[in-house]
Design an enzyme around this catalytic site. Sequence first.
Site, PDB file in Angstrom:
ATOM      1  N   ARG A   1       0.697   3.759  -3.265  1.00 42.03           N
ATOM      2  CA  ARG A   1       0.064   5.072  -3.028  1.00 42.03           C
ATOM      3  C   ARG A   1       1.099   6.174  -2.831  1.00 42.03           C
ATOM      4  O   ARG A   1       1.023   7.221  -3.470  1.00 42.03           O
ATOM      5  CB  ARG A   1      -0.868   5.007  -1.820  1.00 42.03           C
ATOM      6  CG  ARG A   1      -1.986   3.992  -2.016  1.00 42.03           C
ATOM      7  CD  ARG A   1      -3.008   4.059  -0.908  1.00 42.03           C
ATOM      8  NE  ARG A   1      -3.811   2.850  -0.880  1.00 42.03           N
ATOM      9  CZ  ARG A   1      -5.094   2.808  -0.550  1.00 42.03           C
ATOM     10  NH1 ARG A   1      -5.739   3.887  -0.216  1.00 42.03           N
ATOM     11  NH2 ARG A   1      -5.742   1.656  -0.538  1.00 42.03           N
TER      12      ARG A   1
ATOM     13  N   GLU B   1     -12.399   0.891 -10.292  1.00 36.79           N
ATOM     14  CA  GLU B   1     -12.078  -0.046 -11.378  1.00 36.79           C
ATOM     15  C   GLU B   1     -13.000   0.059 -12.597  1.00 36.79           C
ATOM     16  O   GLU B   1     -12.537  -0.071 -13.735  1.00 36.79           O
ATOM     17  CB  GLU B   1     -12.074  -1.494 -10.847  1.00 36.79           C
ATOM     18  CG  GLU B   1     -10.927  -1.807  -9.895  1.00 36.79           C
ATOM     19  CD  GLU B   1     -11.104  -1.247  -8.478  1.00 36.79           C
ATOM     20  OE1 GLU B   1     -12.258  -0.866  -8.142  1.00 36.79           O
ATOM     21  OE2 GLU B   1     -10.126  -1.174  -7.714  1.00 36.79           O
TER      22      GLU B   1
ATOM     23  N   GLU C   1       0.839  -1.211   0.000  1.00 41.30           N
ATOM     24  CA  GLU C   1       0.000   0.000   0.000  1.00 41.30           C
ATOM     25  C   GLU C   1       0.869   1.255   0.000  1.00 41.30           C
ATOM     26  O   GLU C   1       0.558   2.243  -0.667  1.00 41.30           O
ATOM     27  CB  GLU C   1      -0.929   0.026   1.229  1.00 41.30           C
ATOM     28  CG  GLU C   1      -1.974  -1.089   1.272  1.00 41.30           C
ATOM     29  CD  GLU C   1      -3.106  -0.913   0.275  1.00 41.30           C
ATOM     30  OE1 GLU C   1      -3.100   0.057  -0.494  1.00 41.30           O
ATOM     31  OE2 GLU C   1      -3.995  -1.788   0.247  1.00 41.30           O
TER      32      GLU C   1
ATOM     33  N   THR D   1      -1.024   0.844 -10.341  1.00 38.77           N
ATOM     34  CA  THR D   1      -2.312   0.281  -9.937  1.00 38.77           C
ATOM     35  C   THR D   1      -3.136   1.255  -9.106  1.00 38.77           C
ATOM     36  O   THR D   1      -4.319   1.027  -8.859  1.00 38.77           O
ATOM     37  CB  THR D   1      -2.113  -1.048  -9.184  1.00 38.77           C
ATOM     38  OG1 THR D   1      -3.371  -1.700  -9.049  1.00 38.77           O
ATOM     39  CG2 THR D   1      -1.500  -0.835  -7.818  1.00 38.77           C
TER      40      THR D   1
ATOM     41  N   ASP E   1      -5.554  -9.708  -8.073  1.00 41.60           N
ATOM     42  CA  ASP E   1      -5.737  -8.750  -9.170  1.00 41.60           C
ATOM     43  C   ASP E   1      -4.472  -8.195  -9.827  1.00 41.60           C
ATOM     44  O   ASP E   1      -4.185  -8.416 -10.994  1.00 41.60           O
ATOM     45  CB  ASP E   1      -6.657  -7.592  -8.729  1.00 41.60           C
ATOM     46  CG  ASP E   1      -6.295  -6.985  -7.355  1.00 41.60           C
ATOM     47  OD1 ASP E   1      -5.287  -7.398  -6.754  1.00 41.60           O
ATOM     48  OD2 ASP E   1      -7.030  -6.092  -6.886  1.00 41.60           O
TER      49      ASP E   1
HETATM   50  C1  DMJ Z   1      -6.495   0.670  -5.050  1.00 39.32           C
HETATM   51  O1  DMJ Z   1      -5.789   0.908  -3.891  1.00 39.32           O
HETATM   52  C2  DMJ Z   1      -5.645   0.014  -6.081  1.00 39.32           C
HETATM   53  O2  DMJ Z   1      -6.261   0.163  -7.312  1.00 39.32           O
HETATM   54  C3  DMJ Z   1      -5.376  -1.435  -5.784  1.00 39.32           C
HETATM   55  O3  DMJ Z   1      -4.642  -2.104  -6.768  1.00 39.32           O
HETATM   56  C4  DMJ Z   1      -6.638  -2.205  -5.544  1.00 39.32           C
HETATM   57  N1  DMJ Z   1      -7.747  -1.455  -5.160  1.00 39.32           N
HETATM   58  C5  DMJ Z   1      -7.744  -0.109  -4.718  1.00 39.32           C
HETATM   59  C6  DMJ Z   1      -8.961   0.633  -5.213  1.00 39.32           C
HETATM   60  O4  DMJ Z   1     -10.084  -0.113  -5.326  1.00 39.32           O
END
Ligand code: DMJ
Length: 517
Positions: free
Chosen positions: A104, A403, A100, A493, A243
Amino acid sequence: MRAEDMRDQIESMFLASWRDYSEYGWGYDVYGPIKHTFHNIPRGNQPLGWIIVDSLDTLMLMYNSSTQYKRKFKAEILKSEEWINDVLDFDIDAEVNVFETTIRMLGGLLSAYHLSDLLEVGNKTVYLNKAIDLGDRLSLSFLSSNTGIPYSSINLRSGQAIKNHADGGASSTAEFTTLQMEFKYLAYLTGNRTYWELVERVYEPLYKNNDLLNTYDGLVPIYTLPETGKFSGMTIRFGSRGDSFYEYLLKQYLLTHETLYYDLYRKSMQGMKKHLLRHSKPSSFSYIGERERGLKGGFSSKMDHLVCFMGGLLASGATDGLPFHEARNRPFFSFSPERKSDWALAKELTYTCYQMYNQTPSGLAPEIVVFNEGNTKRHGWWQSPSGDFFVKPHDRYNLQRPETVESIMFMYHLSHNSKYREWGAEIAKNFFENTCIDCSDPRLRRFTSLSDCITLPTKKSNNMESFWLGETLKYLYILFLDDFDLTKVVFNTEAHPFPVLDEKILKSKSLTTGWSL
Ligand code: DMJ
């Protein structure tokens, strides 16, 4: 619906949430818009910059294209930059989640560096210096075990890596395979190859110790033991903890031109089509289900909203980011039945995810749905009007996730089909109407998560995720930008855009793939 009007509306929504956060929660990592509550993530209470850093590049993109609030966006960028420079300090004696914090914070700082340079706003060196400091601290997590697979968390001050406290200490497979874009871009910017080598080391044990391509057809169980690189448990899914393993295979290829990752991605997509792809009853919506007991076990028709990134991913993997009308005349596409099939599936999955919004009373999707296989009905589950999916009582919540609008954005810019803008406009309107607090007063208006998106009026919960500002509103905004070139940029992501890296520079810095199968 004019694109310019939509951009104005999305800017206003962003600024409403931002104003409220700035007034009542400024600098804190976690914010609750209903009660104006706030706190930091690390124990010890030092901030990680969660909301400010995650939102910064959205501020920059809006600053660049805004006609009505340009000055305001610039002021907010400079205020955030000052906070990052003066207050944010990653010398924190507390354990943080490696994944995370990478996607982020490291991702947010790197894209702020990139956009600050490109758009000539702010001082780019502030962002790069912080990114290097954070990258150095996080990179110690790769020394957790002999395989190079990191434990889940790290103490940012001591560098001590900490195993996952649950799941028998296993690391989440998607987590340690979703660090590569950030560290590879950092290696590119600094010339320090160590970042590149560390993130790449995780793949060899994963592929070889599990015979991943043969035994698993390129699909991964969602936990891995860091000491051996062997999978732990059997659950295979494209939702949580699975994912972004698939996402970063393709995106490494798009970012760095390493063809090995495209080949691995291709194997995984074949595996997905063979084992996880099904069609609902009665309307035949395509969806990606789960195998809770491995590939030989039964099929589950459950799909997380998280899976909805797959439309956009398949589409950009099919065309390499080119608009479809250009890609279809190029040999790499026209001679590839697999790319054609990916493109068709991208359209189908994006439609399915749109239906997950379109069919609920609030027009917003729940966290998880269960698709109808013909005999699926259960007592107490809500059924969609077409009958194609169900929602369990505990899954009715909506965190304002990105998403679906992410895939809609990709599909629009790759196909130029205006229906995607219509879907996006509809979803933006539903967020506006159904996640809003004190909506009638523009000075108090703000947005929050829902504990129930099925009942009307929707039930609100006191929580604004950083990805509401960092991803959802950004993807909605980009949907309404004209001529957005997806061959020049790759989103991490967490929706942080990095520039496609120059092949000659990569070579000159010896940044090349260091392993093979
Ligand atoms: C985000 O923190 C990122 O996209 C992560 O890969 C998965 N999901 C959350 C948002 O839904």
